[in-house]
Write a protein that holds these residues in place. Structure first.
Motif, PDB file in Angstrom:
ATOM      1  N   PHE A 161      40.674  35.594  37.620  1.00 22.83           N
ATOM      2  CA  PHE A 161      42.005  35.038  37.885  1.00 22.83           C
ATOM      3  C   PHE A 161      42.776  34.998  36.567  1.00 22.83           C
ATOM      4  N   ASP A 162      44.083  35.299  36.622  1.00 25.26           N
ATOM      5  CA  ASP A 162      44.875  35.297  35.390  1.00 25.26           C
ATOM      6  C   ASP A 162      45.231  33.869  34.973  1.00 25.26           C
ATOM      7  N   LYS A 163      46.006  33.736  33.908  1.00 29.41           N
ATOM      8  CA  LYS A 163      46.340  32.414  33.352  1.00 29.41           C
ATOM      9  C   LYS A 163      47.144  31.558  34.314  1.00 29.41           C
ATOM     10  N   THR A 164      47.841  32.190  35.246  1.00 26.77           N
ATOM     11  CA  THR A 164      48.632  31.432  36.219  1.00 26.77           C
ATOM     12  C   THR A 164      47.829  31.116  37.480  1.00 26.77           C
ATOM     13  N   GLY A 165      46.571  31.552  37.519  1.00 30.94           N
ATOM     14  CA  GLY A 165      45.719  31.285  38.676  1.00 30.94           C
ATOM     15  C   GLY A 165      45.797  32.330  39.768  1.00 30.94           C
ATOM     16  N   GLN A 166      46.487  33.444  39.494  1.00 37.01           N
ATOM     17  CA  GLN A 166      46.601  34.496  40.499  1.00 37.01           C
ATOM     18  C   GLN A 166      45.318  35.330  40.527  1.00 37.01           C
ATOM     19  N   PRO A 167      44.787  35.582  41.726  1.00 33.34           N
ATOM     20  CA  PRO A 167      43.542  36.359  41.831  1.00 33.34           C
ATOM     21  C   PRO A 167      43.725  37.802  41.380  1.00 33.34           C
ATOM     22  N   GLN A 168      42.720  38.308  40.659  1.00 34.76           N
ATOM     23  CA  GLN A 168      42.788  39.662  40.132  1.00 34.76           C
ATOM     24  C   GLN A 168      41.737  40.582  40.770  1.00 34.76           C
ATOM     25  N   HIS A 169      40.445  40.339  40.463  1.00 39.85           N
ATOM     26  CA  HIS A 169      39.421  41.252  40.971  1.00 39.85           C
ATOM     27  C   HIS A 169      38.123  40.504  41.300  1.00 39.85           C
ATOM     28  N   SER A 170      37.340  41.099  42.196  1.00 39.78           N
ATOM     29  CA  SER A 170      36.151  40.446  42.734  1.00 39.78           C
ATOM     30  C   SER A 170      34.882  40.807  41.964  1.00 39.78           C
ATOM     31  N   TRP A 171      33.809  40.089  42.264  1.00 42.61           N
ATOM     32  CA  TRP A 171      32.515  40.373  41.654  1.00 42.61           C
ATOM     33  C   TRP A 171      31.990  41.741  42.099  1.00 42.61           C
ATOM     34  N   ILE A 172      32.345  42.153  43.317  1.00 44.83           N
ATOM     35  CA  ILE A 172      31.908  43.460  43.799  1.00 44.83           C
ATOM     36  C   ILE A 172      32.586  44.579  43.010  1.00 44.83           C
ATOM     37  N   THR A 173      33.872  44.399  42.718  1.00 47.41           N
ATOM     38  CA  THR A 173      34.598  45.400  41.939  1.00 47.41           C
ATOM     39  C   THR A 173      33.945  45.592  40.577  1.00 47.41           C
ATOM     40  N   GLN A 174      33.493  44.503  39.974  1.00 50.15           N
ATOM     41  CA  GLN A 174      32.842  44.591  38.673  1.00 50.15           C
ATOM     42  C   GLN A 174      31.492  45.305  38.748  1.00 50.15           C
ATOM     43  N   LEU A 175      30.889  45.309  39.943  1.00 52.95           N
ATOM     44  CA  LEU A 175      29.577  45.935  40.124  1.00 52.95           C
ATOM     45  C   LEU A 175      29.647  47.423  40.459  1.00 52.95           C
ATOM     46  N   LEU A 176      30.831  47.945  40.725  1.00 53.32           N
ATOM     47  CA  LEU A 176      30.954  49.318  41.205  1.00 53.32           C
ATOM     48  C   LEU A 176      30.194  50.350  40.359  1.00 53.32           C
ATOM     49  N   PRO A 177      30.275  50.301  39.023  1.00 53.51           N
ATOM     50  CA  PRO A 177      29.526  51.303  38.236  1.00 53.51           C
ATOM     51  C   PRO A 177      28.016  51.207  38.436  1.00 53.51           C
ATOM     52  N   TYR A 178      27.529  50.034  38.835  1.00 55.14           N
ATOM     53  CA  TYR A 178      26.095  49.822  39.013  1.00 55.14           C
ATOM     54  C   TYR A 178      25.668  50.055  40.467  1.00 55.14           C
ATOM     55  N   ASP A 232      43.229  50.045  38.536  1.00 57.73           N
ATOM     56  CA  ASP A 232      44.008  49.572  37.387  1.00 57.73           C
ATOM     57  C   ASP A 232      43.748  48.075  37.227  1.00 57.73           C
ATOM     58  N   PHE A 233      42.938  47.718  36.241  1.00 62.26           N
ATOM     59  CA  PHE A 233      42.555  46.320  36.055  1.00 62.26           C
ATOM     60  C   PHE A 233      43.664  45.501  35.383  1.00 62.26           C
ATOM     61  N   GLN A 270      46.454  45.297  36.824  1.00 69.85           N
ATOM     62  CA  GLN A 270      47.166  44.811  37.997  1.00 69.85           C
ATOM     63  C   GLN A 270      46.166  44.179  38.954  1.00 69.85           C
ATOM     64  N   SER A 271      46.651  43.322  39.834  1.00 72.28           N
ATOM     65  CA  SER A 271      45.772  42.659  40.795  1.00 72.28           C
ATOM     66  C   SER A 271      45.267  43.662  41.831  1.00 72.28           C
ATOM     67  N   TRP A 272      44.251  43.267  42.563  1.00 70.85           N
ATOM     68  CA  TRP A 272      43.653  44.166  43.543  1.00 70.85           C
ATOM     69  C   TRP A 272      44.604  44.486  44.691  1.00 70.85           C
ATOM     70  N   THR A 273      45.607  43.632  44.923  1.00 73.57           N
ATOM     71  CA  THR A 273      46.552  43.858  46.010  1.00 73.57           C
ATOM     72  C   THR A 273      47.776  44.665  45.575  1.00 73.57           C
ATOM     73  N   ALA A 274      47.849  45.051  44.303  1.00 67.42           N
ATOM     74  CA  ALA A 274      48.990  45.834  43.822  1.00 67.42           C
ATOM     75  C   ALA A 274      49.031  47.180  44.544  1.00 67.42           C
ATOM     76  N   ALA A 275      50.249  47.718  44.675  1.00 72.43           N
ATOM     77  CA  ALA A 275      50.422  48.976  45.404  1.00 72.43           C
ATOM     78  C   ALA A 275      49.595  50.104  44.794  1.00 72.43           C
ATOM     79  N   ASP A 276      49.494  50.126  43.471  1.00 76.34           N
ATOM     80  CA  ASP A 276      48.736  51.185  42.798  1.00 76.34           C
ATOM     81  C   ASP A 276      47.243  51.093  43.061  1.00 76.34           C
ATOM     82  N   ASN A 277      46.787  49.905  43.471  1.00 77.89           N
ATOM     83  CA  ASN A 277      45.363  49.703  43.731  1.00 77.89           C
ATOM     84  C   ASN A 277      45.014  49.745  45.215  1.00 77.89           C
TER      85      ASN A 277
END
Length: 362
Positions: free
Chosen positions: A187-204, A215-216, A218-225
């Motif tokens: 979560f960013d400094k304003t408390g907005q959710p960014q990315h999940s534990w599963i996203t962090q595990l993708l390379p593994y 694109d880390f 931007q949040s996971w709900t961003a249009a680019d993501n």
């Protein structure tokens, strides 16, 4: 006389196919006789059943351009070298024997193709042997539970259990690299959710290419993501559960669900615990588990919950479609089936990493 005997002893392709067909029919008859599978299911599996496996598996495959290019280059070099070698050997013979045709490119192509098919066949035989050995020794006993579709449920349980094992292995590989488990959600400094534990595990989880598309910044709900998180992730889907969100679920529609969630007491907002700080013991602490309600997308940073809410008792707790309880992943990587009638105090002891409560049997 000897040549006539050799001609009689030679096995024709037709005879070979007849032998294979008889073997398949014999195995099918044995399975039907033992009541392990219905005649209709035998016909379905032989005709079109294998296509569903391919369709389910394709979405899990990732192609590495560099490795693919390396393989094709090596194969080409081998084919060219093999052709020139054979042509040189054939040339020496041709020089000594008048009227002998020189070595043809199509001969080299045929032989290289045969070598490649033999190598692939060998890998397939090893894989089939390994799978048959697993089926014969597994504790899930898929082919023993016959009543009320028990075999089907046992297979689904085994698949979900294996999914959790793969998640556990990825968790520990991540821990070995980062010296802690992944954060439950960033979560960013304003408390907005960014990315999940599963996203962090993708390379593994053998999804490095998918990880690189995100694109880390931007949040996971961003249009680019949007596109990466709409990728179907079979490993995170429990058999028997819907593979898509419905339109009634609003913003979740289009994203792909995760039927597994993290233990919020170990992985939470901007927090991923170090295994050494789990004082109650890694074999006594839940890391993640199956969920059957309140499903989140696999990219959702809020995909963690409190196990103390109960098993199959609360939409905010853990649970499954399987009768009697649910599978949980312990912090040591083991997967256990926890009864929905478990003592609440024992469940709480399993949920807390540093509670100091006695766990006992569960």
């Amino acid at each position: 006389m000897e040549s006539e005997q050799n001609d009689k002893a030679e096995v024709t392709p037709a005879e070979r196919w007849i032998a294979i067909s008889i073997s398949i029919l014999f195995v099918s008859f044995f399975l039907i006789l033992m009541g392990l599978i219905s005649p209709f299911r035998i016909v379905f599996l032989l005709c079109v059943g294998w296509t569903s496996f391919i369709l389910r598996t394709l979405s899990r495959l990732t192609i590495s351009p560099s490795l693919t290019l390396m393989f094709l280059s090596s194969l080409l070099l081998f084919a060219v070298g093999f052709h020139f070698y054979c042509r040189r050997i054939k040339g020496k013979v041709t020089a000594e024997s008048a009227g002998v045709t020189s070595w043809q490119k199509r001969w080299s192509f045929s032989l290289v193709t045969m070598f490649l098919l033999l190598a692939v066949s060998g890998i397939c035989v090893i894989s089939v042997t390994h799978q048959l050995f697993w089926m014969a020794t597994t504790q899930d006993r898929i082919f023993i539970r016959l009543h009320m579709g028990g075999a089907g449920e046992a297979a689904r349980r085994s698949t979900s259990k294996n999914n959790l094992k793969q998640i556990g292995l990825a968790m520990h590989n991540y821990h070995e690299s980062a010296r802690r488990f992944p954060m439950g959600g960033t979560f960013d400094k304003t408390g907005q959710p960014q990315h999940s534990w599963i996203t962090q595990l993708l390379p593994y989880l053998d999804h490095k290419s998918l990880y690189d598309q995100i694109d880390f910044n931007q949040s996971w709900t961003a249009a680019d993501n949007r596109e990466p998180f709409e990728t179907n992730f079979i490993l995170l889907q429990s058999p028997g559960m819907p593979y898509d969100f419905t339109e009634e679920e609003g913003d979740a529609a289009g994203y792909k669900p995760a039927h597994y969630a993290a233990n919020s007491r170990v992985l939470s907002a901007n927090s991923g615990m170090d295994l050494r700080k789990i004082k109650d013991g890694s074999s006594n602490t839940i890391l993640a588990g199956e969920v059957r309600s309140g499903i989140k997308a696999w990219g959702d940073p809020t995909n963690f919950r409190d196990p103390t809410e109960g098993i199959n008792r609360s939409p905010r707790g853990f649970g499954s479609k399987f009768k009697g309880g649910t599978h949980v992943l312990l912090s040591d990587g083991m997967v256990r089936f926890v009864s929905e009638d478990i003592d609440p105090s024992v469940l709480k002891a399993l949920s807390t990493p540093n509670g100091g409560e006695p766990v006992g049997e569960f």
